[in-house]
Structure formats: structure tokens, C-alpha cells
Design a protein around this motif. Structure first.
Motif, PDB file in Angstrom:
ATOM      1  N   LEU A 105      53.080  49.991  44.293  1.00  0.00           N
ATOM      2  CA  LEU A 105      52.764  49.167  45.741  1.00  0.00           C
ATOM      3  C   LEU A 105      52.858  50.303  46.864  1.00  0.00           C
ATOM      4  N   GLY A 106      54.048  51.149  46.688  1.00  0.00           N
ATOM      5  CA  GLY A 106      54.296  52.164  47.698  1.00  0.00           C
ATOM      6  C   GLY A 106      53.077  53.268  47.785  1.00  0.00           C
ATOM      7  N   HIS A 107      52.249  53.319  46.923  1.00  0.00           N
ATOM      8  CA  HIS A 107      51.282  54.319  46.765  1.00  0.00           C
ATOM      9  C   HIS A 107      49.914  53.891  46.969  1.00  0.00           C
ATOM     10  N   LEU A 108      49.850  52.655  47.202  1.00  0.00           N
ATOM     11  CA  LEU A 108      48.226  51.698  47.056  1.00  0.00           C
ATOM     12  C   LEU A 108      47.969  51.530  48.451  1.00  0.00           C
ATOM     13  N   SER A 109      46.864  51.934  48.878  1.00  0.00           N
ATOM     14  CA  SER A 109      46.440  51.054  50.311  1.00  0.00           C
ATOM     15  C   SER A 109      44.856  50.571  49.887  1.00  0.00           C
ATOM     16  N   PRO A 110      44.561  49.631  51.011  1.00  0.00           N
ATOM     17  CA  PRO A 110      43.444  48.760  50.869  1.00  0.00           C
ATOM     18  C   PRO A 110      42.130  49.657  50.591  1.00  0.00           C
ATOM     19  N   GLY A 111      41.314  49.288  49.849  1.00  0.00           N
ATOM     20  CA  GLY A 111      39.974  49.832  49.590  1.00  0.00           C
ATOM     21  C   GLY A 111      40.147  50.679  48.097  1.00  0.00           C
ATOM     22  N   MET A 112      41.222  50.772  47.471  1.00  0.00           N
ATOM     23  CA  MET A 112      41.531  51.426  46.200  1.00  0.00           C
ATOM     24  C   MET A 112      41.179  50.508  45.161  1.00  0.00           C
ATOM     25  N   GLU A 113      40.916  51.313  43.958  1.00  0.00           N
ATOM     26  CA  GLU A 113      40.366  50.390  42.840  1.00  0.00           C
ATOM     27  C   GLU A 113      41.572  50.877  41.633  1.00  0.00           C
ATOM     28  N   ILE A 114      42.097  49.674  41.134  1.00  0.00           N
ATOM     29  CA  ILE A 114      43.247  50.002  39.984  1.00  0.00           C
ATOM     30  C   ILE A 114      42.704  49.548  38.718  1.00  0.00           C
ATOM     31  N   LEU A 115      43.257  50.205  37.773  1.00  0.00           N
ATOM     32  CA  LEU A 115      43.324  49.585  36.324  1.00  0.00           C
ATOM     33  C   LEU A 115      44.488  49.368  35.753  1.00  0.00           C
ATOM     34  N   ASP A 116      44.713  48.249  35.034  1.00  0.00           N
ATOM     35  CA  ASP A 116      45.861  47.837  34.341  1.00  0.00           C
ATOM     36  C   ASP A 116      45.662  47.792  32.932  1.00  0.00           C
ATOM     37  N   LEU A 117      46.070  48.667  31.931  1.00  0.00           N
ATOM     38  CA  LEU A 117      46.010  48.707  30.619  1.00  0.00           C
ATOM     39  C   LEU A 117      46.867  47.774  29.902  1.00  0.00           C
ATOM     40  N   CYS A 118      46.566  47.184  28.908  1.00  0.00           N
ATOM     41  CA  CYS A 118      47.463  46.385  28.044  1.00  0.00           C
ATOM     42  C   CYS A 118      48.035  45.322  29.121  1.00  0.00           C
TER      43      CYS A 118
END
Ligand code: GLN
Length: 276
Positions: A105-118
Motif C-alpha cells: 500500500l505504501g508504494h501504490l498510487s491511483p492508476g496503477m495496475e497490480i497482479l496477485d499470483l496465487c
């Protein structure tokens, strides 16, 4: 039979079955069956429980005595302040994993795309999306059963997320700002030494990290650069003794490698940024 006597019976049976948190678990199951709060219980403990309540409570106590985790009986577990549904198709979300979410959370900002594996129950991805609006998220898991639970949790938390059935990156397209994963990381031979709630009840495929426990780290670290945008970040949950080995793997393509400890003071999360 009174609520008080019923609770006492539950506690005794769980204690005899050597359930670690016998007192608490006996209470949680009573709360689950009757819907009564602690304060209601103190007012009503001399009142008679309904026959159906007695029967379902006894059935649940029997299951808990055979080491089925409490959360598979009640069907839910809190994570990052949200209630997630769980069943035996998914690993029960752990408090330790909240460290991974908090760091990301501390490194994310709006507009970003994230991927959660497993992704399992989807707890990591969905908690991030809930707590950081404006992010686009995808979660993958090899297990169809796990994805069904993740989809239920997406409904429950009312967030938008895409779930894909995929062996790690196999079905993944495009590049992400951030990849997160709490992959299976227990060395195969260690699994059977864990408490019965874990080794006999939780999905083995969610635990088993191969002979040395590092199989998924090797695969994820090796393939991540092809799925990260320039300067993208990779966050991994690790076992207490895996920081060094995971760090070695990350070193090749990642910089700013950081290890974070859990509340017990053990290494729990490692992350880094894709080297330009
Ligand atoms: N990502 C899920 C969790 O953190 C599942 C992890 C797993 O199955 N190893 O709970």
C-alpha cells in the motif's frame, strides 16, 4: 440444556481433544450457532438453548475436535479489517500476510495496475483494492475452487478485480506496476510436521513450495521482469528463514531489496524494484 452448560460441554470436549485455543474456539462456535454476543450470553446463560442449536453446536464441536480449523467451520476469517469467506479450497488468510499488504500500500498510487499470483481467497488483492481506490487488479490461481472463493469475496467486498485461472504467469498478458504474491513456501518434507489444522486440512497445493520451499520464488522472480513495467515492483511473502535465499534470487534483476519483519520479529516480506 442451558447455554452455559452447552458452552461448558464444548470447552471440555475441545480441551480433551487438545485444541490449542479450546476456550475461545468453544465460545466462537457458540456465537456462530446462536448469533448471541458475549454480553447477551452473560444475561441468558441460564436460559435453555433450542434443540436445533444444541445439535448443530455439538456437530461443530465434533468437527473442531477432529482439528478442522475454526474458520472452515464458520466460513470466514478477518483480514485487514474485512471479513473474507473461506473454505477448504483456500488457505486461511494469516495476520502475518497483512505486512505484505501494508508494505505494498505504501508504494501504490491511483492508476496503477497490480497482479496477485496465487491469490487463493483473494485476500491480498481485494484488501489492497479496497484500501487504495483507483487501482486495477488481477489475481491468478491454479485452483478453480480457490478462484470461486476469490470471486465470492470480490462480491462480498464490492470491488472490481479480474480473476484468472493460471499456473503463475501462463495466462497473464501485459505489464503491471506491481506484482504481489504469497506463494506456497513450505518445504515439502516440513508440511507433515505442522499442526494438524494446517497439514491435514489446508490445501497442500497452497503450502507446498517444493523440496527446498523456494520453487515458486525461483519461478516468480525469473518471470516477473517480463510482466513488470519499467521500475515496477515485486512483493513476496517469505518464510522466517528464506530472506537470504529470496534476496539472492531477487538481486539479479531487482534493486532496493528490502526485508520486513512480522509482529513476531521474524522476516516475513521481501520486495524490490525492477532494475532499469
Ligand atoms: N494469497 C493467499 C493468501 O495470502 C493464498 C496463499 C497461498 O495459497 N499460498 O492467503
Amino acid at each position: 440444556m442451558t447455554f452455559g452448560a452447552l458452552l461448558m460441554e464444548g470447552k471440555e470436549r475441545l480441551r480433551a481433544a487438545q485444541i490449542e485455543e479450546w476456550e475461545l474456539d468453544a465460545w466462537y462456535l457458540l456465537e456462530y450457532v446462536t448469533g448471541m454476543s458475549r454480553s447477551r450470553y452473560y444475561l441468558d446463560r441460564e436460559c435453555a438453548a433450542k434443540e436445533a442449536q444444541v445439535l448443530s453446536y455439538r456437530e461443530l464441536i465434533g468437527k473442531r475436535s477432529s482439528h478442522i480449523p475454526l474458520q472452515y467451520l464458520t466460513g470466514s476469517q478477518e483480514f485487514m479489517g474485512y471479513s473474507f469467506c473461506v473454505n477448504e479450497q483456500v488457505l486461511i488468510p494469516r495476520q502475518d500476510t497483512e505486512i505484505l499488504v501494508e508494505e505494498a500500500l505504501g508504494h501504490l498510487s491511483p492508476g496503477m495496475e497490480i497482479l496477485d499470483l496465487c491469490t487463493g481467497s483473494g485476500c491480498i488483492l481485494l484488501a489492497v483494492l479496497k484500501l487504495k481506490p483507483g487501482i486495477k487488479g488481477t489475481g491468478t490461481d491454479l485452483s478453480r475452487g480457490a478462484l470461486e472463493i476469490a470471486e465470492k469475496n470480490r462480491e462480498r467486498l464490492q470491488v472490481e478485480a479480474e480473476f484468472l485461472q493460471s499456473n503463475l504467469f501462463e495466462q497473464v498478458e501485459g505489464r503491471y506496476d506491481c506484482i504481489l504474491s504469497n506463494p506456497p513456501y513450505i518445504p515439502s518434507a516440513v508440511i507433515d510436521t505442522l499442526m494438524p489444522e494446517v497439514c491435514r486440512q489446508e490445501p497442500r497445493m497452497a503450502l507446498d513450495g517444493g523440496e527446498d520451499g523456494l520453487y515458486y520464488y525461483r519461478e516468480i522472480v525469473r518471470q516477473s521482469p517480463a510482466y513488470l513495467k519499467s521500475g515496477g515492483m515485486l512483493f513476496l511473502e517469505i518464510g522466517y528463514d528464506q530472506a537470504e535465499a529470496a534476496g539472492e534470487l531477487l538481486k539479479q534483476d531487482f534493486t532496493g531489496i528490502t526485508v520486513k519483519k512480522d509482529l513476531a520479529g521474524l522476516d516475513r516480506v521481501i520486495y524490490g524494484r525492477l532494475r532499469p
